[in-house]
Write a protein that holds these residues in place. Sequence first.
Motif, PDB file in Angstrom:
ATOM      1  N   UNK A 104       0.847  -1.202   0.000  1.00  0.00           N
ATOM      2  CA  UNK A 104       0.000   0.000   0.000  1.00  0.00           C
ATOM      3  C   UNK A 104       0.880   1.248   0.000  1.00  0.00           C
ATOM      4  N   UNK A 105       1.997   1.187   0.722  1.00  0.00           N
ATOM      5  CA  UNK A 105       2.953   2.292   0.686  1.00  0.00           C
ATOM      6  C   UNK A 105       3.493   2.521  -0.714  1.00  0.00           C
ATOM      7  N   UNK A 106       3.737   1.423  -1.465  1.00  0.00           N
ATOM      8  CA  UNK A 106       4.236   1.549  -2.834  1.00  0.00           C
ATOM      9  C   UNK A 106       3.192   2.147  -3.755  1.00  0.00           C
ATOM     10  N   UNK A 107       1.920   1.841  -3.523  1.00  0.00           N
ATOM     11  CA  UNK A 107       0.854   2.471  -4.309  1.00  0.00           C
ATOM     12  C   UNK A 107       0.788   3.965  -3.980  1.00  0.00           C
ATOM     13  N   UNK A 108       0.987   4.302  -2.718  1.00  0.00           N
ATOM     14  CA  UNK A 108       0.937   5.712  -2.308  1.00  0.00           C
ATOM     15  C   UNK A 108       2.079   6.520  -2.916  1.00  0.00           C
ATOM     16  N   UNK A 109       3.305   5.958  -2.916  1.00  0.00           N
ATOM     17  CA  UNK A 109       4.452   6.714  -3.424  1.00  0.00           C
ATOM     18  C   UNK A 109       4.767   6.416  -4.892  1.00  0.00           C
ATOM     19  N   UNK A 110       3.893   5.651  -5.524  1.00  0.00           N
ATOM     20  CA  UNK A 110       3.980   5.319  -6.945  1.00  0.00           C
ATOM     21  C   UNK A 110       5.233   4.536  -7.299  1.00  0.00           C
ATOM     22  N   UNK A 111       5.442   3.444  -6.557  1.00  0.00           N
ATOM     23  CA  UNK A 111       6.396   2.479  -7.072  1.00  0.00           C
ATOM     24  C   UNK A 111       7.576   2.078  -6.228  1.00  0.00           C
ATOM     25  N   UNK A 112       7.706   2.585  -5.009  1.00  0.00           N
ATOM     26  CA  UNK A 112       8.858   2.213  -4.200  1.00  0.00           C
ATOM     27  C   UNK A 112       8.435   1.316  -3.046  1.00  0.00           C
ATOM     28  N   UNK A 113       8.846   0.049  -3.117  1.00  0.00           N
ATOM     29  CA  UNK A 113       8.671  -0.857  -1.982  1.00  0.00           C
ATOM     30  C   UNK A 113       9.781  -0.554  -0.995  1.00  0.00           C
ATOM     31  N   UNK A 114       9.395  -0.208   0.222  1.00  0.00           N
ATOM     32  CA  UNK A 114      10.361   0.233   1.227  1.00  0.00           C
ATOM     33  C   UNK A 114      10.746  -0.894   2.182  1.00  0.00           C
ATOM     34  N   UNK A 115      11.877  -0.720   2.841  1.00  0.00           N
ATOM     35  CA  UNK A 115      12.290  -1.589   3.943  1.00  0.00           C
ATOM     36  C   UNK A 115      11.869  -0.892   5.234  1.00  0.00           C
ATOM     37  N   UNK A 116      10.857  -1.374   5.924  1.00  0.00           N
ATOM     38  CA  UNK A 116      10.392  -0.677   7.127  1.00  0.00           C
ATOM     39  C   UNK A 116      11.398  -0.776   8.271  1.00  0.00           C
ATOM     40  N   UNK A 117      11.407   0.236   9.113  1.00  0.00           N
ATOM     41  CA  UNK A 117      12.277   0.247  10.286  1.00  0.00           C
ATOM     42  C   UNK A 117      11.553   0.900  11.450  1.00  0.00           C
ATOM     43  N   UNK A 118      11.850   0.455  12.668  1.00  0.00           N
ATOM     44  CA  UNK A 118      11.271   1.075  13.859  1.00  0.00           C
ATOM     45  C   UNK A 118      12.262   2.009  14.536  1.00  0.00           C
ATOM     46  N   UNK A 119      13.416   2.242  13.913  1.00  0.00           N
ATOM     47  CA  UNK A 119      14.426   3.144  14.463  1.00  0.00           C
ATOM     48  C   UNK A 119      14.400   4.458  13.694  1.00  0.00           C
ATOM     49  N   UNK A 120      14.310   5.572  14.423  1.00  0.00           N
ATOM     50  CA  UNK A 120      14.253   6.888  13.797  1.00  0.00           C
ATOM     51  C   UNK A 120      15.567   7.166  13.065  1.00  0.00           C
ATOM     52  N   UNK A 121      15.462   7.483  11.774  1.00  0.00           N
ATOM     53  CA  UNK A 121      16.659   7.732  10.974  1.00  0.00           C
ATOM     54  C   UNK A 121      17.544   6.510  10.846  1.00  0.00           C
TER      55      UNK A 121
END
Length: 434
Positions: A304-321
């Motif tokens: 769903x994030x990739x649909x929102x940003x139009x094409x980037x599958x992200x690596x999620x993280x729980x650490x800020x920065x």
Amino acid sequence: HVVGYVKYPSKDSSGFYYEENYRGQSGVEKTYNDTLAGVNGLKITETDARGNVTSESVIQKPQNGQDLTLSIDAKLNEELYKAMKDIKETRGFTGGAGAIMDVNTGEILAITSFPGFDQNVVTKGEDSKEIASLFASSDKPFLDRAVSGLYTPGSIVKPIMGLAALQEGVITENKQILSTGSISVPNPYDKTKPTIYKDWRVNGLTNIREALAVSSDVYFYEVGGGFADQKGLGINAIDRYFEMFGMTEKTGIDIPGENSGTVASPAWKSENFNGEPWRLGDTYITSIGQYGTQVTVLEALRWVGAIANKGTLLVPTVVLGGKSPSARVFRTIDLPDSVWTAVQEGMKQGVDMGIVGILKTPAVVIAAKTGTAELGATKSHVNSWSTGFFPFDHPHYAFAVLMENGPANNSVGATYVMQEVVNWMIQNTPEYIK
């Protein structure tokens, strides 16, 4: 589940330590154990025959480990947990999980699984009865449903089906398909007994945007498997796009225990059903997220994030920065802007005028897609899904919420959880919805 717990160094019956280190056992405590642990100090103590300390000397000073700042908003996380708890207890679900992610960085704003457990009880290890009851509980409190749980996705796969159908030329943006409430497929062995594939209601003529807004099953049966003069994607193309959007791959989140999903395919069916061949009906049911496909909440969040940003599958993280820009990207999907826009607008219409209307609010424009995945032979229970992103004009956050194994006749589920969370954000964290 996110923070996890640690195991204290063990002592013998006389109270002497025979282990030297604290060890992270789950969550961030385990993933980042080496970062958090620091270095033990060393002190020599001299005692007399009665055990009284007569002198001591520090040989090596202890060193603190590094601090970690999580991207989690603790208050928002608590609200998500409370909303799931309320729906679980009042509507008969067995549990739930949900997460909210920044669609530009992959940083997780909230991620929680219900029911949970008190990590302090487990860390101290003193209340053996409480610990035993946690392990014995049928609610499975140690299961991190957001990271490790695998669930039938249902209609939340329809945006991917729409992207695939547009990209492969199976439909155009304006092509309308008629739903009279079902399609009937002739039985080659007995013409009096056709196979009926039902829509959840009569949806009439719909194009891709309208089909997503009302979640027409017939529309996606036909673009998936074909019907009459409507060409279908076919199972091989469906599987290719499902895999492209990460349904069979771990997201790489920095929480241990992650599972990866399964996509139904002819090979999968043959392996699991004693060599049975793939049939057209299998393609129809797979097209609406039923049958053998299973995904995690995190996998749903990522696509769903990739649909929102139009094409980037992200690596999620729980650490800020916690990740560099290059390390944040799992995969990029190159589709024309018009294809992304048509599906995004269909999800927006789902909130504006479709079946996700309870998320409509003047405070923020949300695009969403729900799913109701039927479970078991009797189909008496369902998994309830709600996915989407906001704000629509400049997407910042994606969400995925699952309520697990609730009564099929219940109309309140995951979207009501997200409604509670959105209402809380409007009042308490308006910066998230601007």
